[in-house]
Motif scaffolding. Structure first.
Motif, PDB file in Angstrom:
ATOM      1  N   UNK A  36       0.832  -1.205   0.000  1.00  0.00           N
ATOM      2  CA  UNK A  36       0.000   0.000   0.000  1.00  0.00           C
ATOM      3  C   UNK A  36       0.865   1.252   0.000  1.00  0.00           C
ATOM      4  N   UNK A 100      -2.755  -1.769  13.804  1.00  0.00           N
ATOM      5  CA  UNK A 100      -3.642  -2.925  13.659  1.00  0.00           C
ATOM      6  C   UNK A 100      -2.851  -4.210  13.503  1.00  0.00           C
TER       7      UNK A 100
ATOM      8  N   UNK B 132     -10.945  11.071   3.149  1.00  0.00           N
ATOM      9  CA  UNK B 132      -9.966  10.334   3.947  1.00  0.00           C
ATOM     10  C   UNK B 132     -10.214  10.527   5.437  1.00  0.00           C
ATOM     11  N   UNK B 136     -10.687   7.224   7.568  1.00  0.00           N
ATOM     12  CA  UNK B 136      -9.757   6.806   8.625  1.00  0.00           C
ATOM     13  C   UNK B 136     -10.497   6.644   9.939  1.00  0.00           C
ATOM     14  N   UNK B 139     -12.302   3.355   9.796  1.00  0.00           N
ATOM     15  CA  UNK B 139     -11.451   2.167   9.972  1.00  0.00           C
ATOM     16  C   UNK B 139     -11.234   1.920  11.464  1.00  0.00           C
ATOM     17  N   UNK B 140     -10.929   3.015  12.170  1.00  0.00           N
ATOM     18  CA  UNK B 140     -10.640   2.861  13.595  1.00  0.00           C
ATOM     19  C   UNK B 140     -11.898   2.419  14.339  1.00  0.00           C
ATOM     20  N   UNK B 151     -10.659  -6.793  14.696  1.00  0.00           N
ATOM     21  CA  UNK B 151      -9.366  -6.400  14.136  1.00  0.00           C
ATOM     22  C   UNK B 151      -9.213  -6.903  12.710  1.00  0.00           C
ATOM     23  N   UNK B 154     -11.427  -4.891  10.449  1.00  0.00           N
ATOM     24  CA  UNK B 154     -10.901  -3.540  10.302  1.00  0.00           C
ATOM     25  C   UNK B 154      -9.718  -3.524   9.341  1.00  0.00           C
ATOM     26  N   UNK B 155      -8.842  -4.540   9.448  1.00  0.00           N
ATOM     27  CA  UNK B 155      -7.670  -4.559   8.565  1.00  0.00           C
ATOM     28  C   UNK B 155      -8.091  -4.762   7.107  1.00  0.00           C
ATOM     29  N   UNK B 158      -9.532  -1.618   5.931  1.00  0.00           N
ATOM     30  CA  UNK B 158      -8.479  -0.621   5.776  1.00  0.00           C
ATOM     31  C   UNK B 158      -7.702  -0.831   4.480  1.00  0.00           C
ATOM     32  N   UNK B 159      -7.356  -2.076   4.181  1.00  0.00           N
ATOM     33  CA  UNK B 159      -6.584  -2.330   2.960  1.00  0.00           C
ATOM     34  C   UNK B 159      -7.404  -1.963   1.721  1.00  0.00           C
ATOM     35  N   UNK B 162      -7.968   1.773   1.489  1.00  0.00           N
ATOM     36  CA  UNK B 162      -6.793   2.536   1.065  1.00  0.00           C
ATOM     37  C   UNK B 162      -6.554   2.378  -0.425  1.00  0.00           C
ATOM     38  N   UNK B 228     -18.951  -5.955  12.337  1.00  0.00           N
ATOM     39  CA  UNK B 228     -17.968  -5.978  13.414  1.00  0.00           C
ATOM     40  C   UNK B 228     -17.964  -4.709  14.240  1.00  0.00           C
TER      41      UNK B 228
END
Lengths: 121, 489
Positions: A36, A100, B132, B136, B139-140, B151, B154-155, B158-159, B162, B228
């Motif tokens: 990324x 994370x 963004x 962001x 995501x948190x 988790x 969320x990951x 997030x990926x 992004x 989640x």
């Protein structure tokens, strides 16, 4: 567009694709994060290239040069401002991602995404 | 002093003030957050029917950053801020289960600020920055519980989020190289429509915003991320976030900046129908309550996209109306799922049953929302789906209309399943001691249930002229948007 500058854009695109490949194919959390980051650097580089001019002067105006000749000679400052913002945003995302990853490692004891698969269906 | 920048400034300021001032007195954070969202809600109702351009720092467009308020933005502002008010009211008791409520409210308000910024921004890069901020924070918030599932979800979110943001930024960069400007109106005026670079830019944006809106080939993150999150956040994510930063931005770009071409309209039709059909098929087999709702979000966003793709005034009206309705009933569904989880600590439908006796308010509001999403008259979901189907028939797209009607039946089937297993039927032995959730949570569910029942009234002509018609008009004027902004500035 000259051949050289076309080459630079092509390499920039290759960099972007390297990052995308890394995100899609790699199984390690840290490598995905790196992928990324590479993608983002490629876009930042692309932004800078848009405003770049060969043998251009820095976009700082002093009293001596008049606006017309200055605009004809200087590089475009706007993409540079954009890149600054984008780097800061990238820093935020990267920090969150790494945090994370650490938490995931604490829970699962691994960075391998094939083993972090509770959610499916 | 214009009111427009306050929609971003107020939540941004309170997001920073809450952790500073409420360390000592816990209850202060609840009061502060609720007052903030209430003020925003009232302000958004106050700007209904207004059109304005605000120039940041008094720099005229196209040089400066513009913030534009038109019918389409107002509609989103009202939706975002009213749902976020209901979600904060719900959070007061619900978030007691988690630690660190301060950070929760802080992130929540950052997300609201980001979304308000996206719908008001008249500058492409500014839109990206607000997007963004909202992303962001979300995501948190998805990973807020810090358990295994949260988790992981969320990951994943997030990926993919992004990647989407990177494509959007690439699109912005290509747009700048093509036109030499970032002002959306100015880009629209200078865009060469026949160049291959334009096609590349448009595909970057469609890919990026399609991922954010979870249209079907790009939907993989949504069914993990939305369930989640804590319940009020699920309501926010499914109810408004995918609309504000996905659908709104994509539709604004396609209708007002690029100008709708037959190719783009077919892309919307294709994505819309695919999301609608595939989403509902994936939903019907789910046994996790919130996951089932999340798949329905994909399906309902499909309806919205289908309506926009038709590009007739009636189709757009249906799409816009369905977008508002979906925010209300999907928000409500997630809040009821949250109430159930609050009491019996599970999301599995098999372990529920007969909860209607023990939790009358939750049971009743959930029934209203289920009937509404399934399209039972006279609830709000019925009207918007009806309009979309009529618009399909009217414009000769019979096949799409047939699919829409079929998906509506499937939706009904899967919500009958939810009602049967969760709220009707036999009360399980281990759920005998369950009691109704606290009054604040009930209150916010009842507000949304009332909206579900009453929102059909928005179609009454005199009311429609206030909210829905200006939104349709602001999209239908197409690229004249540019002239409007540049003349006002």
């Amino acid at each position: 567009m000259t051949r050289e500058s076309g080459m630079i854009y092509a390499l920039c695109f290759v960099l972007f694709m390297v990052g995308l490949y890394c995100v899609v194919v790699k199984k390690n959390l840290v490598k995905i994060v790196l992928g990324l980051a590479i993608m983002e650097y490629a876009v930042n580089l692309f932004l800078i290239l848009i405003g770049y001019r060969k043998d251009g002067i820095a976009p700082i105006i002093d009293g001596a040069t008049d606006a017309k000749t200055f605009a004809a000679a200087s590089v475009d400052p706007l993409p540079q401002a954009l890149v600054l913002t984008s780097i800061v945003i990238g820093l935020g995302v990267l920090t969150l991602m790494v945090a994370l990853c650490i938490r995931l490692y604490e829970r699962y004891g691994t960075f391998d995404i094939t083993q972090i698969r509770r959610l499916r269906g | 002093m214009s009111i427009i920048p306050l929609f971003v400034a107020i939540p941004l300021a309170s997001a920073f003030l809450i952790p500073m001032f409420s360390k000592r007195i816990r209850v202060f954070s609840d009061i502060f957050a609720n007052v903030t969202t209430f003020i925003l809600c009232v302000m958004s109702l106050g700007v209904i029917g207004r059109n304005a351009v605000y120039t940041v720092g008094l720099w005229k467009p196209p040089v400066g950053i513009a913030m534009a308020l038109d019918g389409w933005s107002v509609l989103l502002l009202v939706t975002v801020n009213s749902i976020s008010f209901c979600a904060t009211v719900f959070s007061i008791k619900y978030m007691e289960q988690y630690t660190s409520k301060l950070r929760y409210y802080s992130l929540f308000l950052l997300m609201v600020a980001g979304m308000n910024g996206v719908v008001l921004s008249g500058d492409l890069f500014n839109l990206y920055v607000f997007l963004e901020i909202a992303s962001i924070a979300s995501y948190a918030l998805v990973g807020f519980g810090c358990q295994h599932d949260e988790l992981e979800a969320s990951f994943k979110y997030l990926v993919l989020g992004s990647v989407a943001s990177t494509f959007i930024l690439l699109g912005v960069a290509v747009g700048y190289s093509l036109t030499g400007t970032l002002n959306m109106a100015d880009i629209s005026a200078r865009l060469p429509h026949d160049s291959s670079t334009f096609i590349f830019m448009a595909s970057c944006f469609i890919l990026g915003f399609g991922l954010k809106a979870a249209l079907v080939p790009f939907h993989a993150w949504l069914p993990d991320a939305h369930p989640s999150a804590p319940a009020p956040i699920s309501a926010m994510l499914s109810g408004v976030l995918i609309k504000a930063i996905g659908v709104y931005a994509l539709i604004r770009l396609i209708f007002n900046i690029f100008g709708l071409t037959p190719v783009l309209s077919h892309i919307l039709l294709f994505f819309g129908t695919a999301s609608m059909v595939i989403g509902v098929f994936l939903a019907i087999g789910q046994w996790d309550m919130k996951r089932l709702f999340a798949y329905h979000s994909i399906s309902q966003i499909g309806y919205v996209m289908l309506g926009f793709g038709l590009a007739t005034p009636l189709g757009i009206l249906g799409a816009i109306f369905h977008l508002m309705n979906h925010a209300v009933f999907k928000g409500l569904l997630f809040l009821t799922a949250g109430s159930v989880e609050y009491n019996i600590h599970t999301r599995q439908l098999e372990e529920m049953g007969g909860l209607r006796e023990r939790m009358p308010v939750t049971g009743f509001t959930s029934l209203v929302a289920s009937m509404s999403i399934a399209g039972i008259p006279p609830l709000n979901g019925f009207w918007s789906k009806l309009i979309i189907i009529i618009a399909c028939v009217q414009s000769g797209h019979y096949i799409f209309g047939l699919w829409a009607a079929f998906v509506s039946l499937m939706t009904l089937a899967s919500f009958l399943k939810v009602q049967k297993f969760a709220f009707f039927g036999e009360l399980k032995e281990h759920n005998k001691g369950v009691r109704e959730v606290p009054v604040g949570m009930c209150l916010s569910m009842m507000i949304l249930a009332l909206l579900c029942v009453g929102m059909g009234l928005l179609l009454v002509p005199s009311v429609r002229a206030q909210l829905l018609d200006p939104a349709v008009a602001s999209l239908l004027r197409g690229t004249e948007y540019a002239a409007w902004i540049l003349s006002k500035g």
